[in-house]
Design a protein around this motif. Structure first.
Motif, mmCIF file in Angstrom:
data_model
loop_
_atom_site.group_PDB
_atom_site.id
_atom_site.type_symbol
_atom_site.label_atom_id
_atom_site.label_comp_id
_atom_site.label_asym_id
_atom_site.label_seq_id
_atom_site.Cartn_x
_atom_site.Cartn_y
_atom_site.Cartn_z
ATOM 1 N N THR A 1 15.304 -1.944 5.483
ATOM 2 C CA THR A 1 14.974 -1.411 4.163
ATOM 3 C C THR A 1 16.087 -1.690 3.167
ATOM 4 O O THR A 1 15.831 -1.905 1.986
ATOM 5 C CB THR A 1 14.765 0.111 4.230
ATOM 6 O OG1 THR A 1 14.246 0.471 5.485
ATOM 7 C CG2 THR A 1 13.813 0.573 3.193
ATOM 8 N N TRP B 1 14.666 -4.890 -3.535
ATOM 9 C CA TRP B 1 13.895 -3.741 -4.004
ATOM 10 C C TRP B 1 12.603 -4.133 -4.683
ATOM 11 O O TRP B 1 11.613 -3.405 -4.608
ATOM 12 C CB TRP B 1 14.745 -2.894 -4.924
ATOM 13 C CG TRP B 1 15.821 -2.141 -4.219
ATOM 14 C CD1 TRP B 1 16.014 -2.067 -2.859
ATOM 15 C CD2 TRP B 1 16.848 -1.360 -4.793
ATOM 16 N NE1 TRP B 1 17.089 -1.297 -2.579
ATOM 17 C CE2 TRP B 1 17.642 -0.844 -3.740
ATOM 18 C CE3 TRP B 1 17.196 -1.046 -6.090
ATOM 19 C CZ2 TRP B 1 18.732 -0.026 -3.972
ATOM 20 C CZ3 TRP B 1 18.287 -0.232 -6.308
ATOM 21 C CH2 TRP B 1 19.036 0.277 -5.263
ATOM 22 N N LEU C 1 10.169 -4.789 -1.896
ATOM 23 C CA LEU C 1 9.866 -3.510 -1.266
ATOM 24 C C LEU C 1 8.933 -2.678 -2.154
ATOM 25 O O LEU C 1 7.971 -2.080 -1.666
ATOM 26 C CB LEU C 1 11.169 -2.748 -1.014
ATOM 27 C CG LEU C 1 11.119 -1.526 -0.118
ATOM 28 C CD1 LEU C 1 10.680 -1.903 1.283
ATOM 29 C CD2 LEU C 1 12.478 -0.855 -0.091
ATOM 30 N N GLY C 2 9.185 -2.674 -3.462
ATOM 31 C CA GLY C 2 8.340 -1.921 -4.387
ATOM 32 C C GLY C 2 6.922 -2.455 -4.450
ATOM 33 O O GLY C 2 5.958 -1.688 -4.462
ATOM 34 N N MET D 1 5.177 -1.524 -1.199
ATOM 35 C CA MET D 1 4.796 -0.104 -1.185
ATOM 36 C C MET D 1 3.623 0.157 -2.117
ATOM 37 O O MET D 1 2.729 0.948 -1.795
ATOM 38 C CB MET D 1 5.992 0.773 -1.567
ATOM 39 C CG MET D 1 6.938 0.999 -0.424
ATOM 40 S SD MET D 1 8.111 2.311 -0.755
ATOM 41 C CE MET D 1 9.490 1.363 -1.313
ATOM 42 N N ILE E 1 0.528 -0.842 -0.326
ATOM 43 C CA ILE E 1 0.181 0.134 0.712
ATOM 44 C C ILE E 1 -0.378 1.408 0.086
ATOM 45 O O ILE E 1 -1.376 1.960 0.566
ATOM 46 C CB ILE E 1 1.411 0.436 1.598
ATOM 47 C CG1 ILE E 1 1.756 -0.786 2.450
ATOM 48 C CG2 ILE E 1 1.177 1.652 2.491
ATOM 49 C CD1 ILE E 1 3.062 -0.698 3.180
ATOM 50 N N PHE E 2 0.257 1.881 -0.988
ATOM 51 C CA PHE E 2 -0.229 3.098 -1.648
ATOM 52 C C PHE E 2 -1.643 2.896 -2.198
ATOM 53 O O PHE E 2 -2.476 3.794 -2.124
ATOM 54 C CB PHE E 2 0.706 3.528 -2.771
ATOM 55 C CG PHE E 2 2.064 3.979 -2.299
ATOM 56 C CD1 PHE E 2 2.237 4.522 -1.042
ATOM 57 C CD2 PHE E 2 3.170 3.853 -3.115
ATOM 58 C CE1 PHE E 2 3.484 4.932 -0.600
ATOM 59 C CE2 PHE E 2 4.414 4.270 -2.695
ATOM 60 C CZ PHE E 2 4.570 4.812 -1.425
ATOM 61 N N SER F 1 3.521 8.800 -5.284
ATOM 62 C CA SER F 1 3.970 7.487 -4.829
ATOM 63 C C SER F 1 5.372 7.174 -5.342
ATOM 64 O O SER F 1 6.155 6.520 -4.648
ATOM 65 C CB SER F 1 2.985 6.402 -5.259
ATOM 66 O OG SER F 1 2.863 6.370 -6.659
ATOM 67 N N GLY G 1 8.277 6.399 -2.715
ATOM 68 C CA GLY G 1 8.959 5.110 -2.840
ATOM 69 C C GLY G 1 10.451 5.248 -3.059
ATOM 70 O O GLY G 1 11.250 4.542 -2.437
ATOM 71 N N ALA H 1 12.132 6.468 0.106
ATOM 72 C CA ALA H 1 12.221 5.374 1.075
ATOM 73 C C ALA H 1 13.375 4.427 0.759
ATOM 74 O O ALA H 1 14.012 3.882 1.663
ATOM 75 C CB ALA H 1 10.903 4.595 1.115
#
Length: 163
Positions: free
Chosen positions: A101, A106, A109-110, A113, A116-117, A128, A132, A135
């Motif tokens: 992670t 980032w 990763l954002g 996420m 996924i959300f 969220s 986020g 995380a």
């Protein structure tokens, strides 16, 4: 501490804090893009105080930061205490997940996420944003607390268990 060490520490501090100082100074610049020449003004702060939308967004940001800090510190400390006390394959695997992670940029990763959300139905919103941000921050909390816990004297831990 030698003079050379003091110079190195001062240089590192200057390198770390110089961008923050520049941003703070530029917030008092009347220029639209934060360019030079610098002309001192409270223009942007007056816009902030006059605009209800900006005030709402600012307070929401402060609230989000508080909630994320509280959750990340609580969860991260509990996880670090567990991780230091448990020496197993699961612990090593969890270290790898946390390090991944930190290593993943980032932005990627954002976006992951967000996908996924959206897939699970949370979408974009406060929940969220909290998940986020927690995380992203959690690995830093875990590793800092783990480092401090590993530096503790074992007698202190045993004394705490006997209470």
């Amino acid at each position: 501490m030698t003079k050379a060490q003091k110079i190195v520490i001062a240089s590192v501090g200057l390198i770390l804090y110089a961008p923050l100082i520049v941003v703070i100074l530029m917030s008092f610049n009347s220029s639209l893009y934060g360019t030079f020449p610098f002309s001192f003004s409270f223009k942007w702060y007056s816009y902030l105080l006059k605009s209800e939308d900006l005030l709402i967004a600012s307070w929401r940001s402060v609230w989000l930061s508080f909630v994320v800090a509280l959750l990340a510190t609580t969860i991260g400390t509990m996880f670090a205490v567990w991780r230091v006390s448990v020496k197993s394959v699961i612990g090593v695997a969890s270290d790898g997940i946390l390090l991944a992670t930190v290593a993943i940029p980032w932005l990627i990763l954002g976006i992951a996420m967000l996908q996924i959300f959206n897939l699970i139905g949370i979408g974009r919103g406060t929940v969220s944003a909290v998940i986020g941000n927690v995380a992203v921050v959690l690995p830093y909390v875990v590793f800092v607390v783990m480092a401090r816990l590993r530096g503790l004297d074992e007698n202190l831990i045993e004394a705490g268990r006997s209470l």
